[in-house]
Motif scaffolding. Sequence first.
Motif, PDB file in Angstrom:
ATOM      1  N   SER A  42      46.580  38.164  54.986  1.00  0.00           N
ATOM      2  CA  SER A  42      47.996  38.510  55.066  1.00  0.00           C
ATOM      3  C   SER A  42      48.897  37.506  54.354  1.00  0.00           C
ATOM      4  O   SER A  42      49.905  37.895  53.742  1.00  0.00           O
ATOM      5  CB  SER A  42      48.432  38.641  56.533  1.00  0.00           C
ATOM      6  N   GLU A  43      48.566  36.221  54.413  1.00  0.00           N
ATOM      7  CA  GLU A  43      49.453  35.220  53.816  1.00  0.00           C
ATOM      8  C   GLU A  43      49.370  35.252  52.291  1.00  0.00           C
ATOM      9  O   GLU A  43      50.388  35.205  51.603  1.00  0.00           O
ATOM     10  CB  GLU A  43      49.121  33.824  54.352  1.00  0.00           C
ATOM     11  N   ALA A  44      48.168  35.342  51.755  1.00  0.00           N
ATOM     12  CA  ALA A  44      48.034  35.468  50.301  1.00  0.00           C
ATOM     13  C   ALA A  44      48.670  36.761  49.813  1.00  0.00           C
ATOM     14  O   ALA A  44      49.243  36.810  48.715  1.00  0.00           O
ATOM     15  CB  ALA A  44      46.562  35.414  49.906  1.00  0.00           C
ATOM     16  N   ALA A  45      48.587  37.816  50.626  1.00  0.00           N
ATOM     17  CA  ALA A  45      49.153  39.102  50.229  1.00  0.00           C
ATOM     18  C   ALA A  45      50.668  39.038  50.089  1.00  0.00           C
ATOM     19  O   ALA A  45      51.262  39.790  49.307  1.00  0.00           O
ATOM     20  CB  ALA A  45      48.768  40.175  51.242  1.00  0.00           C
ATOM     21  N   LYS A  46      51.306  38.153  50.834  1.00  0.00           N
ATOM     22  CA  LYS A  46      52.753  37.992  50.701  1.00  0.00           C
ATOM     23  C   LYS A  46      53.139  37.503  49.310  1.00  0.00           C
ATOM     24  O   LYS A  46      54.281  37.683  48.880  1.00  0.00           O
ATOM     25  CB  LYS A  46      53.274  37.009  51.756  1.00  0.00           C
ATOM     26  N   LEU A  47      52.174  36.910  48.605  1.00  0.00           N
ATOM     27  CA  LEU A  47      52.408  36.411  47.251  1.00  0.00           C
ATOM     28  C   LEU A  47      51.760  37.312  46.205  1.00  0.00           C
ATOM     29  O   LEU A  47      51.586  36.925  45.060  1.00  0.00           O
ATOM     30  CB  LEU A  47      51.870  34.979  47.128  1.00  0.00           C
ATOM     31  N   GLY A  48      51.421  38.539  46.613  1.00  0.00           N
ATOM     32  CA  GLY A  48      50.895  39.507  45.659  1.00  0.00           C
ATOM     33  C   GLY A  48      49.410  39.412  45.401  1.00  0.00           C
ATOM     34  O   GLY A  48      48.908  40.053  44.478  1.00  0.00           O
ATOM     35  N   ALA A  49      48.678  38.615  46.193  1.00  0.00           N
ATOM     36  CA  ALA A  49      47.245  38.425  45.981  1.00  0.00           C
ATOM     37  C   ALA A  49      46.438  39.311  46.921  1.00  0.00           C
ATOM     38  O   ALA A  49      46.972  39.970  47.809  1.00  0.00           O
ATOM     39  CB  ALA A  49      46.873  36.964  46.176  1.00  0.00           C
ATOM     40  N   ASN A  50      45.114  39.305  46.736  1.00  0.00           N
ATOM     41  CA  ASN A  50      44.194  40.061  47.570  1.00  0.00           C
ATOM     42  C   ASN A  50      42.944  39.236  47.813  1.00  0.00           C
ATOM     43  O   ASN A  50      42.824  38.112  47.320  1.00  0.00           O
ATOM     44  CB  ASN A  50      43.842  41.388  46.897  1.00  0.00           C
ATOM     45  N   LEU A  51      42.000  39.802  48.566  1.00  0.00           N
ATOM     46  CA  LEU A  51      40.783  39.063  48.897  1.00  0.00           C
ATOM     47  C   LEU A  51      40.075  38.533  47.664  1.00  0.00           C
ATOM     48  O   LEU A  51      39.690  37.367  47.602  1.00  0.00           O
ATOM     49  CB  LEU A  51      39.823  39.957  49.687  1.00  0.00           C
ATOM     50  N   SER A  52      39.881  39.393  46.669  1.00  0.00           N
ATOM     51  CA  SER A  52      39.118  38.975  45.497  1.00  0.00           C
ATOM     52  C   SER A  52      39.824  37.893  44.696  1.00  0.00           C
ATOM     53  O   SER A  52      39.185  37.204  43.886  1.00  0.00           O
ATOM     54  CB  SER A  52      38.802  40.172  44.598  1.00  0.00           C
ATOM     55  N   SER A  53      41.139  37.720  44.913  1.00  0.00           N
ATOM     56  CA  SER A  53      41.879  36.680  44.197  1.00  0.00           C
ATOM     57  C   SER A  53      41.364  35.288  44.526  1.00  0.00           C
ATOM     58  O   SER A  53      41.526  34.363  43.739  1.00  0.00           O
ATOM     59  CB  SER A  53      43.370  36.748  44.550  1.00  0.00           C
ATOM     60  N   LEU A  54      40.725  35.141  45.698  1.00  0.00           N
ATOM     61  CA  LEU A  54      40.381  33.827  46.207  1.00  0.00           C
ATOM     62  C   LEU A  54      38.973  33.357  45.871  1.00  0.00           C
ATOM     63  O   LEU A  54      38.543  32.305  46.343  1.00  0.00           O
ATOM     64  CB  LEU A  54      40.572  33.792  47.728  1.00  0.00           C
ATOM     65  N   CYS A  55      38.231  34.122  45.050  1.00  0.00           N
ATOM     66  CA  CYS A  55      36.881  33.653  44.730  1.00  0.00           C
ATOM     67  C   CYS A  55      36.413  34.192  43.389  1.00  0.00           C
ATOM     68  O   CYS A  55      36.897  35.217  42.898  1.00  0.00           O
ATOM     69  CB  CYS A  55      35.890  34.047  45.825  1.00  0.00           C
TER      70      CYS A  55
END
Length: 303
Positions: free
Chosen positions: A280-293
């Motif tokens: 949820s926190e990354a999503a507030k900045l337009g990101a998603n799960l796959s953005s983090l790896c």
Amino acid sequence: MANVCTYGRFTHAIVRGVPTSFGRGGEDRAEVGAELAEVGAEPAAAAATVDLAKAQRQFGVLTGALRQKVGLQLIEIPPDPELPDSWRVEDVAVIQGDTALITRPFRLQRRAEAEAVRRVVSELSLTVVEMGAEEGDSGGATLEGSDVLFTGREFFVGISDHTNYRGAEVLADTFRDFAVSTVPVCGGARLKNICSMGGPDTIVISNSDGAKKTLRMMEQLTDHRYEVLAVPEDAAANCIYVRGANQRDFLLHRPAEECPESMEALQKLQDYTFLPTACSEAAKLGANLSSLCLLVNRKHTYF
């Protein structure tokens, strides 16, 4: 199409920690607000205050799932407060087989994020290809990994505010064994905001009008027939699929509290091990799960 590999076989996951400067990067709130409005999110979502501690906890759950449940070797790059968006590690490289293409993010201030990732993939003995500015070109190629969908058979590259045609051409030149098609991103900030791979030959995609339009274009550009799993929420369309040991299928996905309307649709994937992973926190900045790896198959054990 010159080459096909079984999708989902990985040995390593590269991640980068959430810095104390989380939420203060180039993804400014005005732009994120416009992007969220484009995909149908409530305008208030863009103004929500990010919770650093919560973001770090969610990052810990993601990395724990990748290492302890899926069984990947985790390579964690330390957070850098001078690079507030560097946790979006997917954007700075596209990795397939023995090759890592170091990309060129749209924002100038994000390009320094690539250096640490470049060191890691070099240590993994991957062939590193640099995407640099073209001489005499004030604009040049731009490419972000969150606009790149690899299916195991081909690449689809979303043309968006972050990725241009020149960037797609560099990717095509780098991965010549695979077909590369470009599609405008309709109804989403980046291609992987509206779709991802839910398994070999299975595309998970948002049921929004914009995503449907993008899917129709993808289907026109390929000679392969993919299974399509439509989910009612954009956020649920971004999953992380890994084929684990003993051909066990793992799917990291947004939990019911974040995507309540999509859980029934995801359950149509038979015999999967589902790993709900909050974002949820990354999503507030337009990101998603796959953005983090970034996922790597160093052994290349396709079977």
